[in-house]
Every structure is written in structure tokens, then in C-alpha cells.
Design a protein around this motif. Sequence first.
Motif, PDB file in Angstrom:
ATOM      1  N   ASN A  20       0.830  -1.208   0.000  1.00 28.84           N
ATOM      2  CA  ASN A  20       0.000   0.000   0.000  1.00 28.84           C
ATOM      3  C   ASN A  20       0.865   1.259   0.000  1.00 28.84           C
ATOM      4  OD1 ASN A  20      -2.396  -1.444  -0.041  1.00 28.84           O
ATOM      5  ND2 ASN A  20      -2.620  -1.423   2.179  1.00 28.84           N
ATOM      6  N   MET A  21       1.957   1.239   0.746  1.00 29.05           N
ATOM      7  CA  MET A  21       2.865   2.390   0.761  1.00 29.05           C
ATOM      8  C   MET A  21       3.471   2.618  -0.622  1.00 29.05           C
ATOM      9  SD  MET A  21       4.833   1.668   4.305  1.00 29.05           S
ATOM     10  CE  MET A  21       5.275   3.215   5.045  1.00 29.05           C
ATOM     11  N   LEU A  22       3.921   1.552  -1.268  1.00 31.81           N
ATOM     12  CA  LEU A  22       4.510   1.688  -2.596  1.00 31.81           C
ATOM     13  C   LEU A  22       3.493   2.231  -3.588  1.00 31.81           C
ATOM     14  CD1 LEU A  22       6.605  -1.606  -2.917  1.00 31.81           C
ATOM     15  CD2 LEU A  22       7.437   0.699  -2.420  1.00 31.81           C
ATOM     16  N   GLU A  23       2.253   1.854  -3.405  1.00 32.82           N
ATOM     17  CA  GLU A  23       1.194   2.284  -4.317  1.00 32.82           C
ATOM     18  C   GLU A  23       0.850   3.764  -4.137  1.00 32.82           C
ATOM     19  OE1 GLU A  23      -0.750   1.503  -7.532  1.00 32.82           O
ATOM     20  OE2 GLU A  23       0.290  -0.135  -6.554  1.00 32.82           O
ATOM     21  N   ARG A  24       0.882   4.241  -2.918  1.00 28.81           N
ATOM     22  CA  ARG A  24       0.380   5.592  -2.676  1.00 28.81           C
ATOM     23  C   ARG A  24       1.449   6.651  -2.416  1.00 28.81           C
ATOM     24  NH1 ARG A  24      -0.489   3.627   2.737  1.00 28.81           N
ATOM     25  NH2 ARG A  24       0.419   5.100   4.179  1.00 28.81           N
ATOM     26  N   PHE A  25       2.619   6.269  -1.942  1.00 33.57           N
ATOM     27  CA  PHE A  25       3.647   7.258  -1.619  1.00 33.57           C
ATOM     28  C   PHE A  25       4.251   7.843  -2.886  1.00 33.57           C
ATOM     29  CE2 PHE A  25       5.576   6.338   2.846  1.00 33.57           C
ATOM     30  CZ  PHE A  25       4.324   6.495   3.424  1.00 33.57           C
ATOM     31  N   ASP A  26       4.270   9.165  -2.971  1.00 35.93           N
ATOM     32  CA  ASP A  26       5.057   9.777  -4.040  1.00 35.93           C
ATOM     33  C   ASP A  26       6.426  10.127  -3.462  1.00 35.93           C
ATOM     34  OD1 ASP A  26       4.890  12.224  -2.664  1.00 35.93           O
ATOM     35  OD2 ASP A  26       3.354  13.026  -3.992  1.00 35.93           O
ATOM     36  N   ALA A  27       7.298  10.686  -4.271  1.00 35.09           N
ATOM     37  CA  ALA A  27       8.679  10.944  -3.840  1.00 35.09           C
ATOM     38  C   ALA A  27       8.738  11.837  -2.608  1.00 35.09           C
ATOM     39  CB  ALA A  27       9.485  11.545  -4.978  1.00 35.09           C
ATOM     40  N   SER A  28       7.912  12.870  -2.541  1.00 35.16           N
ATOM     41  CA  SER A  28       7.971  13.767  -1.377  1.00 35.16           C
ATOM     42  C   SER A  28       7.479  13.061  -0.119  1.00 35.16           C
ATOM     43  CB  SER A  28       7.170  15.049  -1.629  1.00 35.16           C
ATOM     44  OG  SER A  28       5.802  14.757  -1.840  1.00 35.16           O
ATOM     45  N   ASP A  29       6.495  12.167  -0.238  1.00 35.13           N
ATOM     46  CA  ASP A  29       6.034  11.389   0.921  1.00 35.13           C
ATOM     47  C   ASP A  29       7.156  10.498   1.441  1.00 35.13           C
ATOM     48  OD1 ASP A  29       3.366  12.320   0.814  1.00 35.13           O
ATOM     49  OD2 ASP A  29       2.786  10.719  -0.570  1.00 35.13           O
ATOM     50  N   ARG A  30       7.842   9.821   0.523  1.00 37.28           N
ATOM     51  CA  ARG A  30       8.903   8.901   0.932  1.00 37.28           C
ATOM     52  C   ARG A  30      10.036   9.649   1.624  1.00 37.28           C
ATOM     53  NH1 ARG A  30       7.716   6.939  -4.272  1.00 37.28           N
ATOM     54  NH2 ARG A  30       9.663   7.742  -5.121  1.00 37.28           N
ATOM     55  N   MET A  31      10.396  10.790   1.091  1.00 33.62           N
ATOM     56  CA  MET A  31      11.487  11.552   1.694  1.00 33.62           C
ATOM     57  C   MET A  31      11.063  12.153   3.034  1.00 33.62           C
ATOM     58  SD  MET A  31      13.568  12.951  -1.575  1.00 33.62           S
ATOM     59  CE  MET A  31      14.995  13.272  -0.605  1.00 33.62           C
ATOM     60  N   SER A  32       9.787  12.504   3.175  1.00 28.89           N
ATOM     61  CA  SER A  32       9.332  13.105   4.436  1.00 28.89           C
ATOM     62  C   SER A  32       9.362  12.115   5.595  1.00 28.89           C
ATOM     63  CB  SER A  32       7.934  13.707   4.281  1.00 28.89           C
ATOM     64  OG  SER A  32       6.951  12.697   4.181  1.00 28.89           O
ATOM     65  N   VAL A  33       9.286  10.818   5.308  1.00 28.35           N
ATOM     66  CA  VAL A  33       9.375   9.818   6.375  1.00 28.35           C
ATOM     67  C   VAL A  33      10.780   9.225   6.473  1.00 28.35           C
ATOM     68  CG1 VAL A  33       6.922   9.230   6.401  1.00 28.35           C
ATOM     69  CG2 VAL A  33       8.458   7.947   4.919  1.00 28.35           C
ATOM     70  N   MET A  38      14.961   7.080  -4.078  1.00 27.26           N
ATOM     71  CA  MET A  38      14.956   5.931  -4.963  1.00 27.26           C
ATOM     72  C   MET A  38      13.726   6.025  -5.844  1.00 27.26           C
ATOM     73  SD  MET A  38      14.341   3.015  -2.131  1.00 27.26           S
ATOM     74  CE  MET A  38      12.758   2.698  -1.400  1.00 27.26           C
ATOM     75  N   THR A  39      13.793   5.385  -6.988  1.00 29.61           N
ATOM     76  CA  THR A  39      12.675   5.420  -7.920  1.00 29.61           C
ATOM     77  C   THR A  39      11.789   4.212  -7.692  1.00 29.61           C
ATOM     78  OG1 THR A  39      14.035   6.558  -9.545  1.00 29.61           O
ATOM     79  CG2 THR A  39      12.058   5.449 -10.367  1.00 29.61           C
ATOM     80  N   ILE A  40      10.486   4.470  -7.640  1.00 30.88           N
ATOM     81  CA  ILE A  40       9.495   3.404  -7.517  1.00 30.88           C
ATOM     82  C   ILE A  40       8.490   3.612  -8.636  1.00 30.88           C
ATOM     83  CG2 ILE A  40       7.665   2.406  -6.088  1.00 30.88           C
ATOM     84  CD1 ILE A  40       9.279   3.437  -3.642  1.00 30.88           C
ATOM     85  N   ALA A  41       8.322   2.605  -9.471  1.00 30.16           N
ATOM     86  CA  ALA A  41       7.390   2.691 -10.593  1.00 30.16           C
ATOM     87  C   ALA A  41       6.441   1.503 -10.546  1.00 30.16           C
ATOM     88  CB  ALA A  41       8.149   2.711 -11.914  1.00 30.16           C
ATOM     89  N   ALA A  42       5.153   1.797 -10.468  1.00 29.74           N
ATOM     90  CA  ALA A  42       4.137   0.746 -10.444  1.00 29.74           C
ATOM     91  C   ALA A  42       3.810   0.303 -11.872  1.00 29.74           C
ATOM     92  CB  ALA A  42       2.879   1.261  -9.762  1.00 29.74           C
ATOM     93  N   VAL A  51      17.564   0.059  -6.339  1.00 27.59           N
ATOM     94  CA  VAL A  51      18.268  -0.372  -5.130  1.00 27.59           C
ATOM     95  C   VAL A  51      19.161   0.772  -4.653  1.00 27.59           C
ATOM     96  CG1 VAL A  51      19.911  -2.050  -4.183  1.00 27.59           C
ATOM     97  CG2 VAL A  51      18.209  -2.774  -5.886  1.00 27.59           C
ATOM     98  N   PRO A  52      18.954   1.246  -3.418  1.00 22.95           N
ATOM     99  CA  PRO A  52      19.816   2.313  -2.916  1.00 22.95           C
ATOM    100  C   PRO A  52      21.243   1.806  -2.698  1.00 22.95           C
ATOM    101  CG  PRO A  52      17.992   1.866  -1.379  1.00 22.95           C
ATOM    102  CD  PRO A  52      17.948   0.840  -2.468  1.00 22.95           C
ATOM    103  N   PRO A  53      22.220   2.689  -2.794  1.00 22.02           N
ATOM    104  CA  PRO A  53      23.606   2.280  -2.556  1.00 22.02           C
ATOM    105  C   PRO A  53      23.885   2.136  -1.053  1.00 22.02           C
ATOM    106  CG  PRO A  53      23.527   4.592  -3.143  1.00 22.02           C
ATOM    107  CD  PRO A  53      22.130   4.078  -3.239  1.00 22.02           C
ATOM    108  N   PHE A  54      23.637   0.959  -0.519  1.00 23.26           N
ATOM    109  CA  PHE A  54      23.792   0.704   0.916  1.00 23.26           C
ATOM    110  C   PHE A  54      25.209   0.977   1.409  1.00 23.26           C
ATOM    111  CE2 PHE A  54      19.903  -1.555   0.088  1.00 23.26           C
ATOM    112  CZ  PHE A  54      19.197  -1.518   1.280  1.00 23.26           C
ATOM    113  N   GLY A  55      26.178   0.993   0.507  1.00 20.36           N
ATOM    114  CA  GLY A  55      27.563   1.227   0.896  1.00 20.36           C
ATOM    115  C   GLY A  55      27.871   2.681   1.239  1.00 20.36           C
ATOM    116  N   VAL A  56      26.965   3.589   0.939  1.00 21.41           N
ATOM    117  CA  VAL A  56      27.154   5.006   1.266  1.00 21.41           C
ATOM    118  C   VAL A  56      26.573   5.231   2.664  1.00 21.41           C
ATOM    119  CG1 VAL A  56      26.570   7.368   0.618  1.00 21.41           C
ATOM    120  CG2 VAL A  56      27.010   5.648  -1.164  1.00 21.41           C
ATOM    121  N   PRO A  57      27.409   5.649   3.634  1.00 20.71           N
ATOM    122  CA  PRO A  57      26.953   5.726   5.030  1.00 20.71           C
ATOM    123  C   PRO A  57      25.645   6.494   5.256  1.00 20.71           C
ATOM    124  CG  PRO A  57      29.319   6.009   4.947  1.00 20.71           C
ATOM    125  CD  PRO A  57      28.828   5.992   3.518  1.00 20.71           C
TER     126      PRO A  57
END
Length: 102
Positions: A20-33, A38-42, A51-57
Motif C-alpha cells: 500500500n505504501m509503494l502504491e500511494r507514496f510519491d517521492a515527497s512522501d517517501r522523503m518526508s518519512v 529511490m525510484t518506484i514505478a508501479a 536499489v539504494p547504494p547501501f555502501g554510502v553511510p
Amino acid sequence: MPPRIYLDVSTGHLSVATRNMLERFDASDRMSVGWPAMTIAAYPHGWFVTVPPFGVPDIAEQCKALPQDLYDVLCHAYKGGAELVRFDTDGEQIDLPTYEDS
């Protein structure tokens, strides 16, 4: 240019709440939490998620704000060298937890 790697997995590796989060969250919602950028495309059968670069602290710290189920799959993908995850209703089930559709 080397070929790009992606992971094709079942949407069953995501809880209903995360779907449900992937379906409804836009980029500003994701960043606010606190999610990393990262890009999410339904699409009709699931989502493509970069995939975020987990190696960046700093980004690794932001990834801790992701739902655990999504974090687990993205971390698995990162460790395997994938840059993109395709969550699909007919995707492969891997050695991670799965969730019911309820």
C-alpha cells in the motif's frame, strides 16, 4: 558498458502495508518519512524499485527507515549486485519471508 543486473522477486515478499505504501507514496512522501531517494514505478503486476547504494553511510542510515520487508529484499539485491528489483505477482520466491495477501 557492463550489463545491468536486476532481481525479479515475488510481490509476496512484501506485506500488504508495504504494498500500500509503494502504491500511494510519491517521492515527497517517501522523503518526508526518511526513506532514501529511490525510484518506484508501479505497473499492473507490481513495482520496479531502484536499489539504494547501501555502501554510502548516509544512505545506509536512511535505509533503516524503510519497512523491514522492503529493506530485506533491497539489501539482498544490493549484496547480489542488482541495481533494480522487479516485484511481480509471478516473480520468484527467494530465501526471505513471504506475507499473506490479507
